[in-house]
Design a protein around this motif. Structure first.
Motif, short mmCIF file in Angstrom:
data_model
loop_
_atom_site.label_atom_id
_atom_site.label_comp_id
_atom_site.label_asym_id
_atom_site.label_seq_id
_atom_site.Cartn_x
_atom_site.Cartn_y
_atom_site.Cartn_z
N CYS A 267 0.83 -1.21 0.00
CA CYS A 267 0.00 0.00 0.00
C CYS A 267 0.86 1.26 0.00
CB CYS A 267 -0.95 -0.01 1.19
SG CYS A 267 -2.24 -1.28 1.07
N MET A 268 1.96 1.23 0.72
CA MET A 268 2.88 2.36 0.70
C MET A 268 3.38 2.62 -0.72
SD MET A 268 5.21 1.30 3.98
CE MET A 268 4.60 1.33 5.68
N ARG A 269 3.79 1.55 -1.39
CA ARG A 269 4.31 1.70 -2.76
C ARG A 269 3.20 2.11 -3.72
NH1 ARG A 269 7.64 -2.79 -1.07
NH2 ARG A 269 6.02 -4.25 -1.75
N LEU A 270 1.98 1.62 -3.49
CA LEU A 270 0.86 2.01 -4.36
C LEU A 270 0.62 3.51 -4.33
CD1 LEU A 270 -1.63 -0.89 -3.63
CD2 LEU A 270 -0.92 -0.16 -5.92
N ILE A 271 0.80 4.13 -3.19
CA ILE A 271 0.63 5.59 -3.11
C ILE A 271 1.67 6.27 -3.98
CG2 ILE A 271 0.73 7.58 -1.56
CD1 ILE A 271 -0.45 5.75 0.61
N GLU A 275 1.07 8.78 -7.14
CA GLU A 275 1.73 10.08 -7.30
C GLU A 275 2.41 10.19 -8.66
OE1 GLU A 275 1.54 12.72 -5.73
OE2 GLU A 275 1.18 12.39 -3.61
N ARG A 276 3.02 9.09 -9.10
CA ARG A 276 3.64 9.09 -10.44
C ARG A 276 2.57 9.30 -11.51
NH1 ARG A 276 8.22 6.14 -12.72
NH2 ARG A 276 8.77 7.29 -14.63
N ALA A 277 1.42 8.67 -11.33
CA ALA A 277 0.33 8.82 -12.29
C ALA A 277 -0.18 10.26 -12.33
CB ALA A 277 -0.81 7.87 -11.95
N ILE A 278 -0.32 10.89 -11.17
CA ILE A 278 -0.78 12.28 -11.13
C ILE A 278 0.22 13.19 -11.82
CG2 ILE A 278 -1.29 14.24 -9.61
CD1 ILE A 278 -2.40 12.20 -7.59
N ILE A 305 -7.90 15.09 -12.13
CA ILE A 305 -6.69 15.44 -11.36
C ILE A 305 -7.06 15.82 -9.93
CG2 ILE A 305 -4.82 17.14 -11.18
CD1 ILE A 305 -4.76 17.09 -14.31
N ALA A 306 -8.12 16.61 -9.78
CA ALA A 306 -8.54 17.02 -8.43
C ALA A 306 -8.97 15.80 -7.60
CB ALA A 306 -9.69 18.02 -8.53
N ASP A 307 -9.77 14.92 -8.20
CA ASP A 307 -10.23 13.73 -7.48
C ASP A 307 -9.05 12.84 -7.09
OD1 ASP A 307 -12.81 14.60 -7.73
OD2 ASP A 307 -13.35 13.23 -9.36
N ALA A 308 -8.07 12.73 -7.98
CA ALA A 308 -6.90 11.91 -7.70
C ALA A 308 -6.12 12.47 -6.51
CB ALA A 308 -6.01 11.82 -8.93
N ARG A 309 -5.96 13.80 -6.47
CA ARG A 309 -5.23 14.40 -5.36
C ARG A 309 -5.95 14.17 -4.03
NH1 ARG A 309 -1.12 14.26 -3.80
NH2 ARG A 309 -0.26 15.05 -5.75
#
Length: 404
Positions: A267-271, A275-278, A305-309
């Motif tokens: 889960c840590m790495r998934l975050i 972030e890379r995707a954003i 982008i807003a929803d992702a953040r």
């Protein structure tokens, strides 16, 4: 709860961010090009070996292991932001820092449950990055989401155990440096306690009767950097009784102890992947025009982008809370939180990656950008280490118990 980074975390974050910029991101394309020139796709590409040496030189090595005798001695809360950074390049960064699954979980098992001889023979070379390992639990013929279903037999015959069974999606097994399997099977298949039927034994790869049959693909990817995923046959493979990890009947408990840290590390790495995707979404949005204006000016893109953040900030807080609880009340005390992040994080990150792919169009599904491979990895984590539905079932039972 105070999630502010302490001085040591800040120092390691700064070093790791610089390491990623200077070495890891440039190596992504280089590694892809070098792999095409290898005699076997499972060999380690030269640039990865170079980066392993550099990471070790900089002290960015074995950061995952909280035991100071063997690792960096970081708490889960200290490791969380570091694992997130490594997650931005999940194929390379965890590997070159010796923080990649399945080796991390196997090292934790050996450090916690192995005897001195097992640590000397297998843990020490794993810590040094001299060998790789695999964890053999999942089976194709049963629902392995329920670990009590496994059918691999571990029968005692004098001073030896005889292992017979078929495993698949055994991560790391295709790598030529994979020298040891931790195999979970049943030593007491008819025992009254279904969670005391299983044991774990160490099985060297070169043991007669062990056959790495084939590589298993994940959405068409073979995951070379982590040593692939294999189908493995154990046909009356014999190992000394001294290869037992812990005690007979302790396999289920060891598996649960192994999977707790593994789940939060994913889960840590998934975050970091999110972030890379954003970042990729934003770069694409400001550099491309469609229908007379920049993609960044399109309302739907702004919403993505807003929803992702918002989603990433929520996930990060939940993961940090879970890390803090694991540090303060232990893995068992943080059981509910571990399940919550395992449910929430992969599915949310899959959604973010899906929109990033959409924004990139054809490029999003191509090999020219990392999004498709990131998506495959994130989607797989809705199954790996226990499918979402198993965690939902357990979490719901805990909630309902309060009202019964």
């Amino acid at each position: 709860m105070d999630f502010a980074f302490d001085a040591r975390t800040e120092e390691l974050r700064a070093k790791l961010l610089a390491f990623m910029d200077e070495y890891v991101y440039p190596a992504e394309r280089t590694a892809h090009e070098q792999r095409a020139e290898l005699a076997s796709p499972w060999e380690t590409v030269p640039v990865v070996e170079e980066l392993k040496a550099e990471a070790r030189r900089q002290g960015l090595w074995n950061l995952f292991l909280p035991d100071e005798e063997y690792g960096a001695g970081l708490t889960n809360l200290q490791y969380a932001p570091l694992a997130e950074i490594m997650g931005r390049s999940p194929q390379i960064a965890p590997t070159v820092t010796n923080c990649a699954a399945p080796d991390t979980g196997n090292m934790e098992v050996l450090a916690q449950f192995g005897d001195e001889a097992q640590k000397k023979q297998w843990l020490e070379p794993l810590l040094a990055g001299e060998i790789r390992s695999a964890f053999a639990m999942t089976e194709p013929d049963v629902a392995s989401s329920d670990a009590t279903n496994i059918t691999t037999h571990i029968e005692r015959d004098g001073d030896e155990y005889v292992i017979t069974g078929r495993k698949w999606y055994i991560s790391g097994a295709m790598h030529p440096d994979c020298k040891i399997f931790i195999v979970m099977g049943k030593t007491d298949p008819d025992g009254p306690d279904i969670r005391r039927q299983q044991s774990m034994v160490l099985v060297p790869r070169d043991t007669p009767g062990v056959t790495v049959k084939r590589a298993m693909q994940v959405f068409g990817y073979e995951d070379h950097y982590h040593g692939g995923h294999a189908e493995v046959i154990f046909d009356h493979a014999r190992v000394p009784v001294s290869n037992l990890i812990g005690e007979e009947g302790g396999g289920f408990a060891i598996a649960q102890a192994r999977l707790g840290p593994g789940r939060i590390h994913h889960c840590m790495r998934l975050i970091g992947m999110a972030e890379r995707a954003i970042e990729l979404m934003c770069r694409r949005a400001v550099s491309r025009d469609a229908f007379g204006k920049a993609l960044a000016q399109q309302g739907v893109v702004q919403n993505w982008i807003a929803d992702a953040r918002v989603a990433v900030e929520q996930l990060r807080l939940l993961v940090l809370k879970t890390a803090w609880m694991m540090d303060t009340v232990g893995n068992r005390g943080a059981h509910t939180e571990i399940q919550a992040i395992k449910i929430a994080t992969p599915r949310t990150v899959v959604g973010i990656l899906d929109r990033a792919i959409q924004l990139y169009g054809a490029g999003g599904v191509s090999q020219d950008f990392p999004l498709a491979e990131l998506y495959a990895g994130a989607r797989t984590l809705m199954i790996a280490d226990g499918p979402d539905e198993v965690h939902q079932r357990s979490l719901a039972r805990r909630e309902l118990k309060k009202y019964r």
